[in-house]
Motif scaffolding. Structure first.
Motif, PDB file in Angstrom:
ATOM      1  N   ALA A 131      13.497  45.749   9.675  1.00 21.80           N
ATOM      2  CA  ALA A 131      13.648  47.142   9.232  1.00 21.80           C
ATOM      3  C   ALA A 131      15.033  47.400   8.646  1.00 21.80           C
ATOM      4  O   ALA A 131      15.213  48.315   7.837  1.00 21.80           O
ATOM      5  CB  ALA A 131      13.401  48.092  10.402  1.00 21.80           C
ATOM      6  N   PHE A 132      16.015  46.591   9.032  1.00 29.29           N
ATOM      7  CA  PHE A 132      17.399  46.820   8.609  1.00 29.29           C
ATOM      8  C   PHE A 132      17.857  45.853   7.521  1.00 29.29           C
ATOM      9  O   PHE A 132      18.996  45.945   7.044  1.00 29.29           O
ATOM     10  CB  PHE A 132      18.337  46.722   9.819  1.00 29.29           C
ATOM     11  CG  PHE A 132      17.869  47.529  11.002  1.00 29.29           C
ATOM     12  CD1 PHE A 132      17.737  48.910  10.897  1.00 29.29           C
ATOM     13  CD2 PHE A 132      17.521  46.926  12.198  1.00 29.29           C
ATOM     14  CE1 PHE A 132      17.290  49.665  11.960  1.00 29.29           C
ATOM     15  CE2 PHE A 132      17.078  47.675  13.280  1.00 29.29           C
ATOM     16  CZ  PHE A 132      16.958  49.051  13.159  1.00 29.29           C
ATOM     17  N   ALA A 133      16.982  44.930   7.136  1.00 30.71           N
ATOM     18  CA  ALA A 133      17.322  43.975   6.084  1.00 30.71           C
ATOM     19  C   ALA A 133      17.278  44.673   4.723  1.00 30.71           C
ATOM     20  O   ALA A 133      16.712  45.761   4.584  1.00 30.71           O
ATOM     21  CB  ALA A 133      16.351  42.800   6.110  1.00 30.71           C
ATOM     22  N   SER A 134      17.868  44.053   3.726  1.00 32.04           N
ATOM     23  CA  SER A 134      17.848  44.630   2.379  1.00 32.04           C
ATOM     24  C   SER A 134      16.417  44.652   1.852  1.00 32.04           C
ATOM     25  O   SER A 134      15.552  43.894   2.310  1.00 32.04           O
ATOM     26  CB  SER A 134      18.727  43.800   1.442  1.00 32.04           C
ATOM     27  OG  SER A 134      18.168  42.509   1.255  1.00 32.04           O
ATOM     28  N   SER A 135      16.147  45.502   0.885  1.00 29.66           N
ATOM     29  CA  SER A 135      14.796  45.618   0.324  1.00 29.66           C
ATOM     30  C   SER A 135      14.340  44.304  -0.306  1.00 29.66           C
ATOM     31  O   SER A 135      13.152  43.972  -0.255  1.00 29.66           O
ATOM     32  CB  SER A 135      14.751  46.747  -0.715  1.00 29.66           C
ATOM     33  OG  SER A 135      15.697  46.529  -1.749  1.00 29.66           O
ATOM     34  N   SER A 136      15.270  43.547  -0.883  1.00 26.51           N
ATOM     35  CA  SER A 136      14.892  42.272  -1.505  1.00 26.51           C
ATOM     36  C   SER A 136      14.426  41.271  -0.455  1.00 26.51           C
ATOM     37  O   SER A 136      13.474  40.510  -0.673  1.00 26.51           O
ATOM     38  CB  SER A 136      16.070  41.693  -2.298  1.00 26.51           C
ATOM     39  OG  SER A 136      17.169  41.415  -1.457  1.00 26.51           O
ATOM     40  N   LEU A 137      15.073  41.264   0.711  1.00 26.57           N
ATOM     41  CA  LEU A 137      14.668  40.342   1.775  1.00 26.57           C
ATOM     42  C   LEU A 137      13.402  40.817   2.484  1.00 26.57           C
ATOM     43  O   LEU A 137      12.651  40.015   3.032  1.00 26.57           O
ATOM     44  CB  LEU A 137      15.798  40.158   2.785  1.00 26.57           C
ATOM     45  CG  LEU A 137      17.025  39.392   2.271  1.00 26.57           C
ATOM     46  CD1 LEU A 137      18.040  39.182   3.388  1.00 26.57           C
ATOM     47  CD2 LEU A 137      16.622  38.057   1.667  1.00 26.57           C
ATOM     48  N   VAL A 154       5.546  43.996  12.321  1.00 31.28           N
ATOM     49  CA  VAL A 154       6.689  43.924  11.405  1.00 31.28           C
ATOM     50  C   VAL A 154       6.232  44.238   9.981  1.00 31.28           C
ATOM     51  O   VAL A 154       7.028  44.612   9.130  1.00 31.28           O
ATOM     52  CB  VAL A 154       7.330  42.514  11.465  1.00 31.28           C
ATOM     53  CG1 VAL A 154       8.329  42.295  10.342  1.00 31.28           C
ATOM     54  CG2 VAL A 154       8.027  42.330  12.810  1.00 31.28           C
ATOM     55  N   LEU A 155       4.932  44.114   9.746  1.00 28.31           N
ATOM     56  CA  LEU A 155       4.377  44.419   8.424  1.00 28.31           C
ATOM     57  C   LEU A 155       4.763  45.817   7.967  1.00 28.31           C
ATOM     58  O   LEU A 155       4.884  46.082   6.775  1.00 28.31           O
ATOM     59  CB  LEU A 155       2.846  44.282   8.464  1.00 28.31           C
ATOM     60  CG  LEU A 155       2.107  44.417   7.122  1.00 28.31           C
ATOM     61  CD1 LEU A 155       2.520  43.295   6.172  1.00 28.31           C
ATOM     62  CD2 LEU A 155       0.595  44.386   7.344  1.00 28.31           C
ATOM     63  N   SER A 156       4.985  46.718   8.908  1.00 26.15           N
ATOM     64  CA  SER A 156       5.354  48.094   8.559  1.00 26.15           C
ATOM     65  C   SER A 156       6.697  48.150   7.840  1.00 26.15           C
ATOM     66  O   SER A 156       6.966  49.095   7.094  1.00 26.15           O
ATOM     67  CB  SER A 156       5.414  48.972   9.818  1.00 26.15           C
ATOM     68  OG  SER A 156       6.430  48.515  10.704  1.00 26.15           O
ATOM     69  N   HIS A 157       7.550  47.141   8.047  1.00 25.82           N
ATOM     70  CA  HIS A 157       8.875  47.115   7.420  1.00 25.82           C
ATOM     71  C   HIS A 157       8.923  46.207   6.195  1.00 25.82           C
ATOM     72  O   HIS A 157       9.960  46.122   5.539  1.00 25.82           O
ATOM     73  CB  HIS A 157       9.917  46.625   8.432  1.00 25.82           C
ATOM     74  CG  HIS A 157       9.940  47.399   9.712  1.00 25.82           C
ATOM     75  ND1 HIS A 157      10.066  48.773   9.750  1.00 25.82           N
ATOM     76  CD2 HIS A 157       9.818  46.986  11.015  1.00 25.82           C
ATOM     77  CE1 HIS A 157      10.044  49.174  11.020  1.00 25.82           C
ATOM     78  NE2 HIS A 157       9.887  48.130  11.788  1.00 25.82           N
TER      79      HIS A 157
END
Length: 289
Positions: A131-137, A154-157
């Motif tokens: 949830a806190f990773a960059s959008s690209s990751l 985790v699919l939600s993130h």
């Protein structure tokens, strides 16, 4: 008033620990010896999480103390980010912090959140750190796949490309059936995908967009009787047509229970039960559920 107390009293750990439960601000007035003592402050933090607001600021500049504190409370980096913001971008510190607590990623710098190696370390400890990773990751299939296998929710993130990837959604649902609710709309209404996932868990039906599709639900009930309860919970399972009676009849022929009738409107259910020679009392009994 503790600040005016005798030094001996302000050095009494047992006495202070009792006070910490009531008011962690007492940490500010303990003896100098305890003020900078790592073990004492760590015990205080463990005893009362609000203690972090009263621990002497100098300790937050000591990385060894910060790492120990992180093992006690995952929110301490929020405090450190204010006291020592430059530490949040230190690669060596980030690596050690993420090994201790993956969720620490939330408080680290944007550069850290974009570093695939550091994010991988975070996800190994806590998959939800995605949830806190960059959008690209969050769109990195290899990185996210490993996290999904541990915790499907985790699919939600995850990024949109992953939510719309059948293989990724299947992996997530295998790990956590309720994760299917986070799949793309296209996948949640794909009959082939939903049908195959019913083998994993009938619960998938509740999170699909097919719970109100009479033909699909009744077909599912024939093969996966437990799926019926999820269609009913979805609130639209009763929207079946009279033409579905043939399908319902097949449910009985294949050993389905009378609970399957919960999928029908009262009018259709009554007609079907008469057709099957069920007594009207049975109709009213089962419909009451």
């Amino acid at each position: 008033t503790l600040q005016y107390a005798d030094v001996e009293l302000r050095s009494n750990q047992k006495f202070l620990q009792n006070l910490i439960d009531l008011n962690p601000a007492c940490l500010r007035f303990c003896s100098k010896e305890l003020l900078y003592d790592h073990e004492f402050n760590l015990k205080a933090l463990q005893q009362n999480s609000l203690s972090q607001d009263h621990i002497d600021p100098s300790l937050w500049h000591d990385t060894s103390f910060v790492l120990k504190a992180l093992a006690v409370s995952e929110t301490v980096l929020e405090k450190v980010a204010i006291e020592l913001p430059e530490l949040m971008g230190d690669i060596d510190f980030a690596f050690q912090a993420l090994q201790i607590c993956g969720k620490a990623l939330e408080f680290l710098s944007e550069d850290v959140k974009e570093d695939v190696n550091l994010v991988t370390v975070a996800l190994e400890d806590e998959p939800q750190a995605l949830a806190f990773a960059s959008s690209s990751l969050q769109d990195n299939h290899r990185l996210v796949l490993n996290a999904l296998k541990k915790d499907g929710s985790v699919l939600s993130h995850a990024g949109e490309s992953i939510k719309d990837n059948v293989a990724m959604v299947i992996e997530a649902t295998k790990a956590t059936p309720c994760a299917f609710q986070f799949a793309s709309e296209r996948i949640r209404k794909d009959q082939d995908v939903v049908w195959n996932l019913l083998k994993i868990s009938p619960e998938v039906l509740a999170f699909s967009l097919l719970a109100g599709d009479g033909n699909f639900v009744l077909s599912a009930a024939i093969h996966y009787e437990a799926a019926v309860q999820y269609a009913a919970e979805a609130g639209s399972g009763r929207e079946c047509k009279k033409s579905d009676l043939i399908s319902v009849s097949q449910v009985w022929q294949h050993g389905g229970t009378v609970h399957c009738a919960m999928l029908l409107s009262l009018d259709i259910f009554t007609n079907f039960c008469i057709f099957q020679s069920f007594h009207i009392k049975n109709v009213l009994f089962w419909w009451s559920f």
